[in-house]
Write an enzyme that holds these catalytic residues in place. Structure first.
Site, short mmCIF file in Angstrom:
data_model
loop_
_atom_site.label_atom_id
_atom_site.label_comp_id
_atom_site.label_asym_id
_atom_site.label_seq_id
_atom_site.Cartn_x
_atom_site.Cartn_y
_atom_site.Cartn_z
N LYS A 276 -12.11 -1.47 7.03
CA LYS A 276 -11.48 -2.28 7.88
C LYS A 276 -11.55 -2.18 9.16
CE LYS A 276 -8.70 -3.26 4.07
NZ LYS A 276 -7.92 -2.10 3.51
N TRP B 131 0.84 -1.28 -0.17
CA TRP B 131 0.00 0.02 -0.02
C TRP B 131 0.93 1.27 0.02
CZ3 TRP B 131 -4.29 -1.41 -1.76
CH2 TRP B 131 -4.88 -2.68 -1.59
N ASP C 116 -1.54 7.02 6.06
CA ASP C 116 -2.77 6.03 5.46
C ASP C 116 -3.14 5.09 6.88
OD1 ASP C 116 -4.33 3.82 4.86
OD2 ASP C 116 -3.03 3.33 3.18
C1 LIG Z 1 -7.15 -1.86 2.28
C2 LIG Z 1 -6.02 -0.82 2.48
C3 LIG Z 1 -5.85 0.11 1.24
C4 LIG Z 1 -6.65 0.21 0.03
O1 LIG Z 1 -7.97 0.41 0.21
P1 LIG Z 1 -9.08 0.78 -0.81
O2 LIG Z 1 -10.26 1.19 -0.08
O3 LIG Z 1 -9.26 -0.75 -1.32
O4 LIG Z 1 -8.37 1.55 -2.00
C5 LIG Z 1 -4.96 1.15 1.35
N1 LIG Z 1 -4.23 1.15 2.49
C6 LIG Z 1 -4.22 0.25 3.59
C7 LIG Z 1 -3.33 0.15 4.82
C8 LIG Z 1 -5.21 -0.84 3.30
O5 LIG Z 1 -5.39 -1.74 4.03
#
Ligand SMILES: *Cc1c(COP(=O)(O)O)cnc(C)c1O
Length: 356
Positions: A191, A100, A167
């Site tokens: 998540k 990511w 993020d």
């Molecule tokens: C799942 C995830 C993403 C991607 O998320 P989307 O909403 O599918 O774009 C990005 N960063 C992290 C840390 C993730 O766990």
């Protein structure tokens, strides 16, 4: 009964599913479904107001930050962050801790110069790099607070002296953070905040409209902030279900209470991984995630048999990501200690039946 260890979209509390399903039939005595009401109706406006208030309360968001509910997932934020924060010809610093983080850096590199200040790719991202320096002329420093795939987590915000972007898709609301230490936080909801379809952005107001770039309004944080997350039709249902989930979290006592539960949950599982002669963790102990617990078997040939036992026990979603292999137990807020115990019991039983 299933124990859902899926990495995302993830488990949410049963009460939330019940209330959410009721609102599909009829929302708030309106005689209408949540799926058909106007996003401009006062009933839905109240949902957005409450969702924002809950985010602010649960994370103690300072008043000079905007809280936005956007679409496009965390992946869209990989692009929106540089569009909004990286001036033409500017530089941004990224910490590379996994897939990511790499994707985020790649999107930024399309809009300016990216400096990867450190990377743990040399050991398949099993640790968090600690010793690195960040260029003081970079517009911002970006890091992924929890590496969902590799099971590593950054518990302390790196002290870098320039604006910090994080993020937090997979650990937001799982532990207490000091929002004032960050300039921008983003998280795909699926998540730990709610269902897929909405992305939370918390941004310091002084960063709004500052990149000097001409960017489409739909990608401009300022446009969304001015419109109170109603620049266009928002993801009504995803915001609603997230709001229900945040209400649940508040009723439980908030983030500090869930953090204590998450500590116990993670410790219980890691203790078994370390004790059990058949299993071993993949992440460095100091950097182990509390949300995504990655482990493999000493003998990979036994993994299929353990997955089979797990399936019999209703343990769902524990197969590891293909880039790590083995297993990954995602233990988000709504997963209870009884599910952890069910997994630990299966691991013990497997060991007893294997080692003679
Ligand atoms: C799942 C995830 C993403 C991607 O998320 P989307 O909403 O599918 O774009 C990005 N960063 C992290 C840390 C993730 O766990």
């Amino acid at each position: 009964m299933k124990h859902n260890f899926g990495a995302g979209p993830c488990i949410l509390p049963k009460e939330v599913f019940q209330e959410a399903s009721q609102a599909v039939i009829e929302f708030n005595n309106t005689g209408l479904s949540i799926l058909e009401i106007s996003h401009r109706s006062k009933e839905f406006e109240q949902v957005v107001v409450e969702a924002e208030a809950l985010v602010r309360e649960l994370l103690n968001v300072p008043a000079d930050y905007s809280v936005l509910f956007l679409q496009g997932g965390a992946s869209q934020q990989f692009a929106m962050v540089p569009m909004n924060l990286l001036p033409e010809g500017g530089k941004a610093a990224y910490l590379d801790t996994g897939v990511w983080a790499t994707k985020a850096a790649k999107e930024a590199s399309k809009l300016g110069h990216v400096e990867i200040v450190a990377s743990s790719s040399d050991k398949n991202y099993t640790y968090i790099p600690k010793d690195y320096s960040v260029p003081s002329d970079a517009a911002y420093f970006h890091f992924t607070s929890n590496n969902t795939i590799y099971g590593t987590e950054v518990f302390e915000r790196p002290n870098v002296g320039i604006p910090v972007v994080s993020d937090m898709s997979s650990d937001i609301f799982s532990r207490v953070i000091d929002v004032s230490e960050y300039d921008l936080i983003y998280a795909g909801a699926q998540k730990n905040m709610g269902p897929a379809g909405v992305t939370l952005v918390i941004i310091k107001n002084e960063l709004l409209g500052k990149s000097g770039r001409t960017i489409p309004a739909i990608f401009d944080y300022q446009a969304h902030a001015k419109a109170g997350s109603m620049y266009n039709t928002p993801p009504v249902y995803s915001i609603y279900v997230s709001m229900l989930n945040l209400r649940w979290l508040k009723a439980k006592g908030g983030v500090s209470v869930i953090e204590q539960e998450n500590i116990v949950k993670a410790r219980t599982l890691y203790e078994e991984i370390d004790r059990n002669t058949l299993f071993k963790g993949t992440a460095d102990k100091d950097d182990r995630s509390r949300m995504n617990i990655t482990f493999v078997m000493e003998n990979p040939e036994q993994e299929a048999a353990f997955l089979e036992l797990a399936k019999e026990r209703g343990l769902v979603g524990i197969k590891g990501h293909r880039s790590v292999g083995g297993f990954r137990a995602s233990v988000y807020n709504a997963l209870t200690i009884s599910s952890i115990n069910a997994l630990v019991d299966a691991m013990r039983e497997f060991e007893e039946n294997t080692v003679k």
